[in-house]
Each structure stands twice: as C-alpha cells, then as structure tokens.
Design a protein around this motif. Structure first.
Motif, short mmCIF file in Angstrom:
data_model
loop_
_atom_site.label_atom_id
_atom_site.label_comp_id
_atom_site.label_asym_id
_atom_site.label_seq_id
_atom_site.Cartn_x
_atom_site.Cartn_y
_atom_site.Cartn_z
N ALA A 128 -2.41 -4.07 -6.85
CA ALA A 128 -2.88 -4.60 -5.57
C ALA A 128 -4.10 -3.82 -5.07
CB ALA A 128 -1.76 -4.53 -4.53
N VAL A 129 -4.09 -2.51 -5.25
CA VAL A 129 -5.25 -1.69 -4.88
C VAL A 129 -6.46 -2.07 -5.72
CG1 VAL A 129 -6.19 0.65 -4.92
CG2 VAL A 129 -3.89 0.25 -4.01
N GLY A 130 -6.24 -2.28 -7.01
CA GLY A 130 -7.33 -2.69 -7.88
C GLY A 130 -7.92 -4.03 -7.47
N LEU B 58 1.36 8.07 1.91
CA LEU B 58 0.81 7.51 0.68
C LEU B 58 -0.37 6.57 0.97
CD1 LEU B 58 1.06 7.43 -2.38
CD2 LEU B 58 2.65 5.51 -2.14
N ALA B 59 -0.30 5.82 2.06
CA ALA B 59 -1.40 4.91 2.39
C ALA B 59 -2.69 5.68 2.63
CB ALA B 59 -1.05 4.06 3.60
N ASP B 60 -2.65 6.69 3.48
CA ASP B 60 -3.84 7.49 3.74
C ASP B 60 -4.33 8.16 2.47
OD1 ASP B 60 -3.95 6.83 6.41
OD2 ASP B 60 -2.93 8.64 7.10
N LEU C 5 -8.54 -2.55 1.74
CA LEU C 5 -7.29 -1.84 1.42
C LEU C 5 -6.34 -1.72 2.60
CD1 LEU C 5 -8.67 1.07 -0.80
CD2 LEU C 5 -7.40 -0.93 -1.58
N THR C 6 -6.85 -1.83 3.81
CA THR C 6 -6.02 -1.61 5.00
C THR C 6 -4.76 -2.49 5.04
OG1 THR C 6 -7.87 -0.79 6.31
CG2 THR C 6 -6.00 -1.68 7.52
N PRO C 7 -4.81 -3.78 4.67
CA PRO C 7 -3.57 -4.59 4.69
C PRO C 7 -2.48 -4.08 3.76
CG PRO C 7 -5.51 -6.00 4.59
CD PRO C 7 -5.99 -4.61 4.36
N LEU C 8 -2.84 -3.24 2.80
CA LEU C 8 -1.84 -2.70 1.87
C LEU C 8 -1.14 -1.45 2.42
CD1 LEU C 8 -3.85 -2.99 -1.49
CD2 LEU C 8 -2.21 -4.62 -0.54
N ALA C 9 -1.63 -0.92 3.54
CA ALA C 9 -1.10 0.35 4.06
C ALA C 9 0.40 0.33 4.31
CB ALA C 9 -1.86 0.74 5.33
N PRO C 10 0.96 -0.72 4.95
CA PRO C 10 2.42 -0.70 5.18
C PRO C 10 3.23 -0.62 3.90
CG PRO C 10 1.37 -2.35 6.58
CD PRO C 10 0.32 -1.89 5.61
N ALA C 11 2.81 -1.36 2.88
CA ALA C 11 3.55 -1.33 1.61
C ALA C 11 3.44 0.04 0.93
CB ALA C 11 3.02 -2.42 0.67
N LEU C 12 2.28 0.63 1.00
CA LEU C 12 2.08 1.95 0.40
C LEU C 12 2.93 3.01 1.12
CD1 LEU C 12 -1.78 1.81 -0.15
CD2 LEU C 12 -0.08 2.08 -1.97
#
Length: 208
Positions: A156-158, A87-89, A196-203
């Motif tokens: 968060a992405v927004g 989902l992150a990618d 956006l990279t810091p959100l990758a683990p949550a995604l």
C-alpha cells in the motif's frame, strides 16, 4: 542455514550492483540518451549478453541504481527511529526523507530521471522495489507483526508513493528560454506525505 545467500547469488548481486552503478555514473556524465548498453556492460566488466540477463534496457539499469539506494535508505530510517515513535510517523517520515535526502546518490539523479520520459516511466515502476525492503524493516521494527500484514502495508505504501510520483512528474513546466526541457513542479515530499496520510490509521493499528 537460511537467509544467507550462497556464492552464486552473491556474485549475481555484485554483478547487478556493478551494472546499476555504471549505468547511473555514465548517465550523469554523458546524459542518458548518450549511453549505450554496450557502454554500461564495458564499464561494469561484463558482456552485453550478460547485461541482458539482468536488465532489458539502459533505462532500467539507470533507475535501478537510484531505486535501490532509496530502498536501503528507507529501511535504515524505519529501523533507526526511536522505539516510542508510532509506525505511521516512522514509515511516512522515512519515505518522505528518502526523497528529500539523496543518500549515496548525487542530488541531480532524480532531476535527470524527471527530465527524461524514458527514465520517468521506468522509475515509477521501479518504486515497487521498496516494498520487500520496507516489509522487512517493518517486521524488524514490530516483531509481533505477522509477515503477510507487513507485506500488505508495504504494498500500500508503494502504491501511494507511485501515485505521488506520477502526479509530480505529470505536473511539469517548460521554461520559455529552454524549449524541450521539462522541469517537474510542486513539492515531491509534500505530495508523498499527502498520498501516504490515509494509510496512517492502518499503520498505527498494525504497530500496536
């Protein structure tokens, strides 16, 4: 039956879309400072009073067209990625692509926004329009994900995208031969990916 807009809502959506399209077309043709609300209303076939029911300024209508196109582009990218992609990618690549590929809009639409202070301010705020669209796309891609989690992640992405946009628009250069003409510097896709990279683990956790 739910989820299907009624006739009145469809007419309102069509009017909003007509106003957005007319505003962007006129702004690209004449320059945003040479477009009046009355011009947009006339081009869309409605009265200025009707225009004011949808938008509070010409800038708002101009940027709404670009933001809506990018939101649709983003949703299609998220739902269209191969099932095995995390989902992150999926989300990060889709958001970056929405600012790399102009979609249905001319390539100079974003540059026009970047070089107009009034449009810049409106556009950063208009990015919130991607949140609901993205939440729906994420939920469609991950059926087991509860809607509130999809909404929080999309918000968060927004927020991260708005930060990247502000940084891009604030890092400007003024060409010596063109006083008063402001050109953003730096790579917007790169700034967005970094934000956006810091959100990758949550995604990725939500996607599992």
């Amino acid at each position: 039956m739910t989820g299907v807009p009624g006739l009145r809502e469809r007419k309102k959506q069509a009017t909003r879309q007509a106003l957005q399209s007319a505003a962007l077309r006129l702004a690209l043709e004449r320059g945003p400072d040479n477009v009046r609300v009355e011009d947009i209303a006339e081009a869309a076939g409605v009265s200025p009073r009707t225009y004011n029911n949808y938008f509070s300024s010409r800038e708002q209508a101009i940027v709404a067209a670009v933001a809506a196109d990018r939101a649709a582009h983003l949703a299609a990218s998220v739902t269209g990625r191969p099932a095995g992609t995390g989902l992150a990618d999926t989300v990060i690549d889709a958001v970056v692509a929405s600012y790399t590929d102009p979609g249905d809009q001319p390539r100079d639409a974003l540059l026009m926004i970047a070089t107009s202070p009034g449009l810049r301010a409106c556009y950063v705020e208009a990015v919130t329009t991607i949140e609901d669209t993205l939440a729906g796309a994420v939920t469609a891609r991950c059926p087991g994900l509860d809607p509130p989690t999809a909404e929080v992640l999309s918000a968060a992405v927004g927020a991260a995208t708005r930060i990247a946009l502000r940084r891009w628009l604030q890092a400007t250069a003024v060409p010596p031969s063109m006083p008063g003409f402001v050109v953003p510097s730096g790579s917007l896709p790169e700034l967005i990916r970094t934000a956006l990279t810091p959100l990758a683990p949550a995604l990725d956790a939500a996607g599992r």
